[in-house]
Enzyme design. Sequence first.
Site, PDB file in Angstrom:
ATOM      1  N   THR A  76      48.519  45.786  47.379  1.00 53.83           N
ATOM      2  CA  THR A  76      48.259  47.022  46.659  1.00 53.83           C
ATOM      3  C   THR A  76      47.812  46.686  45.244  1.00 53.83           C
ATOM      4  O   THR A  76      48.149  45.626  44.720  1.00 53.83           O
ATOM      5  CB  THR A  76      49.503  47.940  46.654  1.00 53.83           C
ATOM      6  OG1 THR A  76      49.140  49.222  46.130  1.00 53.83           O
ATOM      7  CG2 THR A  76      50.639  47.360  45.860  1.00 53.83           C
ATOM      8  N   SER A  77      47.049  47.591  44.650  1.00 54.08           N
ATOM      9  CA  SER A  77      46.560  47.423  43.294  1.00 54.08           C
ATOM     10  C   SER A  77      45.820  46.085  43.181  1.00 54.08           C
ATOM     11  O   SER A  77      45.049  45.735  44.080  1.00 54.08           O
ATOM     12  CB  SER A  77      47.721  47.543  42.304  1.00 54.08           C
ATOM     13  OG  SER A  77      47.266  47.570  40.980  1.00 54.08           O
ATOM     14  N   SER A  78      46.050  45.329  42.120  1.00 56.19           N
ATOM     15  CA  SER A  78      45.359  44.044  41.982  1.00 56.19           C
ATOM     16  C   SER A  78      45.833  43.023  43.009  1.00 56.19           C
ATOM     17  O   SER A  78      45.189  41.986  43.190  1.00 56.19           O
ATOM     18  CB  SER A  78      45.526  43.489  40.570  1.00 56.19           C
ATOM     19  OG  SER A  78      46.885  43.192  40.309  1.00 56.19           O
TER      20      SER A  78
END
Length: 107
Positions: A76-78
């Site tokens: 998730t995200s970076s």
Amino acid sequence: MTTFVLLHGAYQGPWIWKMVAERLRGQGHSVYVPCLDGCGERAAGVRAGITTESQAEEVVEMLRLEDLSDVVLAGTSSGGMVMARVAERARERVGRVVFADALALFD
């Protein structure tokens, strides 16, 4: 059963996957939730040179040391960028990737 490796994003830590990991383990799956360098409980060690590439290398090494194969990587995200690089570097160990509201960089 399936082996999952769950990767958090920047400014996060393994705790973001706590409920997911508990559910997966409750169903009999193996779940790894590494803390990426410079994040979570390792935030105090933030320094120049930590990149998604260096974080991916840590995860690749974990896959090798734990002798994991056919894993499902979820990021998730970076953590999505880290996950994508792990999938490139350890193709023989990765069965599937899951981008959960994650970033991905493409050439």
